[in-house]
Scaffold this active site. Structure first.
Site, mmCIF file in Angstrom:
data_model
loop_
_atom_site.group_PDB
_atom_site.id
_atom_site.type_symbol
_atom_site.label_atom_id
_atom_site.label_comp_id
_atom_site.label_asym_id
_atom_site.label_seq_id
_atom_site.Cartn_x
_atom_site.Cartn_y
_atom_site.Cartn_z
ATOM 1 N N THR A 99 2.254 1.514 -6.305
ATOM 2 C CA THR A 99 3.567 1.289 -5.697
ATOM 3 C C THR A 99 4.455 0.614 -6.731
ATOM 4 O OG1 THR A 99 2.599 1.086 -3.492
ATOM 5 C CG2 THR A 99 4.811 0.197 -3.802
ATOM 6 N N LYS A 175 7.986 5.731 -0.980
ATOM 7 C CA LYS A 175 6.950 4.726 -0.720
ATOM 8 C C LYS A 175 7.565 3.346 -0.495
ATOM 9 C CE LYS A 175 3.009 2.667 -0.253
ATOM 10 N NZ LYS A 175 1.961 2.539 -1.262
ATOM 11 N N LYS A 243 5.197 -8.561 -3.626
ATOM 12 C CA LYS A 243 5.613 -7.579 -4.638
ATOM 13 C C LYS A 243 6.380 -6.413 -4.008
ATOM 14 C CE LYS A 243 2.673 -4.357 -5.906
ATOM 15 N NZ LYS A 243 3.265 -3.011 -5.735
#
Length: 302
Positions: A99, A175, A243
């Site tokens: 990701t 995503k 994150k």
């Protein structure tokens, strides 16, 4: 490019290990790479052709590479700082499934192209259980020829593959938007369960009601079970959502687009990390609430 027969899986965490096992079951020649000796031993015992901490020594054996690490920095390390990209055969397709931001994806593709390698921007979702079953969801972008070459790997690891388009970065963007929902759902689930605890509603009862009613979500059902069980061993860590929700925030800033709910969720995960829960399961975001009792957690009653 012809269809691949072998794949090097870099990153044998919960998702990478499941993907590697799925590729073994599908009959591909699988080479597994990780720094964790236990992970290497496990995959080796299940039929991998070879396992190692060093992918470069097997580069000539690889028809494809699947990178399933945590972030863009790790992608750059395993591909470029180790000289793997330079050692791979020309036109080897590299499936980057971390990701990462769209900009990072574009930069990685450009560096791969310098070595005559092609990239599929292919983030994944589904968790460890889906990865183990070869039923991940993959949201990917790249040239159709790269999709075609990687078809055996995609078929082995995914129940659903979405072709988002040819431009690298589109898969990463989809995503990131997905992670907005995932993070908000976990945070909202934690807030609801914390309120139930404060109201002295048994959490197992609250969980049962929600999972059989309209307020349920996949993330609530999966993550709040950890809260009910008092099990915060990390399946996906709090710091992963620090994150990922920062990636969401950065994407929104670039587009000058407000995201009030995801901003609140990010603050919750940052608070949990700051309180020392960053390496625990992401459901540990519920621990930021004072004045409640949780299974398996020392009382924070005041």
């Amino acid at each position: 490019m012809s269809e691949v027969q072998s794949v090097g899986v870099i990153g044998l965490g919960s998702m990478g290990m499941g993907a590697a096992k799925s590729c073994v079951r599908a009959g591909l020649d699988v080479y597994g790479f990780d720094l964790n000796p236990q992970a290497l031993e496990e995959l080796g015992s299940l039929g991998a052709k070879a396992v190692s901490t060093n992918a470069v020594e097997f580069a000539d054996k690889l028809d494809s590479v699947l990178v399933l690490v945590v972030n863009a920095a790790q992608v750059n390390t395993v591909l470029f700082k180790t000289d793997l990209a330079a050692a791979l055969k020309a036109n080897t397709p590299v499936m980057v499934s971390a990701t990462i931001s769209a900009e990072d994806a574009k930069q990685i593709e450009a560096k791969l192209a310098e070595h005559n390698l092609v990239m599929l921007d292919a983030p994944v979702s589904g968790g460890a259980v889906k990865a183990e079953a070869g039923e991940m969801t993959i949201m990917a972008s790249g040239a159709q020829s790269t999709f075609d070459a990687l078809e055996p790997v995609l078929n082995a690891t995914a129940a659903k593959v979405y072709n988002i388009g040819e431009a690298i970065g589109l898969g990463a963007t989809v995503k990131i938007i997905h992670q907005l929902l995932a993070g908000v759902h976990i945070a909202a689930g934690a807030e609801a369960m914390a309120l139930a605890a404060r109201a002295n509603i048994p959490l197992d009862l609250m969980y049962d009601v929600v999972t059989n009613a309209a307020g349920n979500s996949w993330m609530f059902e999966n993550r709040m079970k950890h809260v009910v069980d008092g099990d915060y061993s990390p399946k996906s860590m709090v710091d992963i959502f620090v994150k990922d929700l920062n990636l969401v925030s950065d994407t929104a800033k670039d587009l000058k687009f407000p995201l009030p709910l995801s901003s609140a969720a990010l603050n919750m995960f940052v608070s949990a990390s700051n309180a020392g829960f960053g390496q625990e399961d992401d459901s540990a975001v519920i621990k930021i609430f004072d004045g409640i009792e949780l299974p398996g957690v020392e009382s924070k009653q005041k």
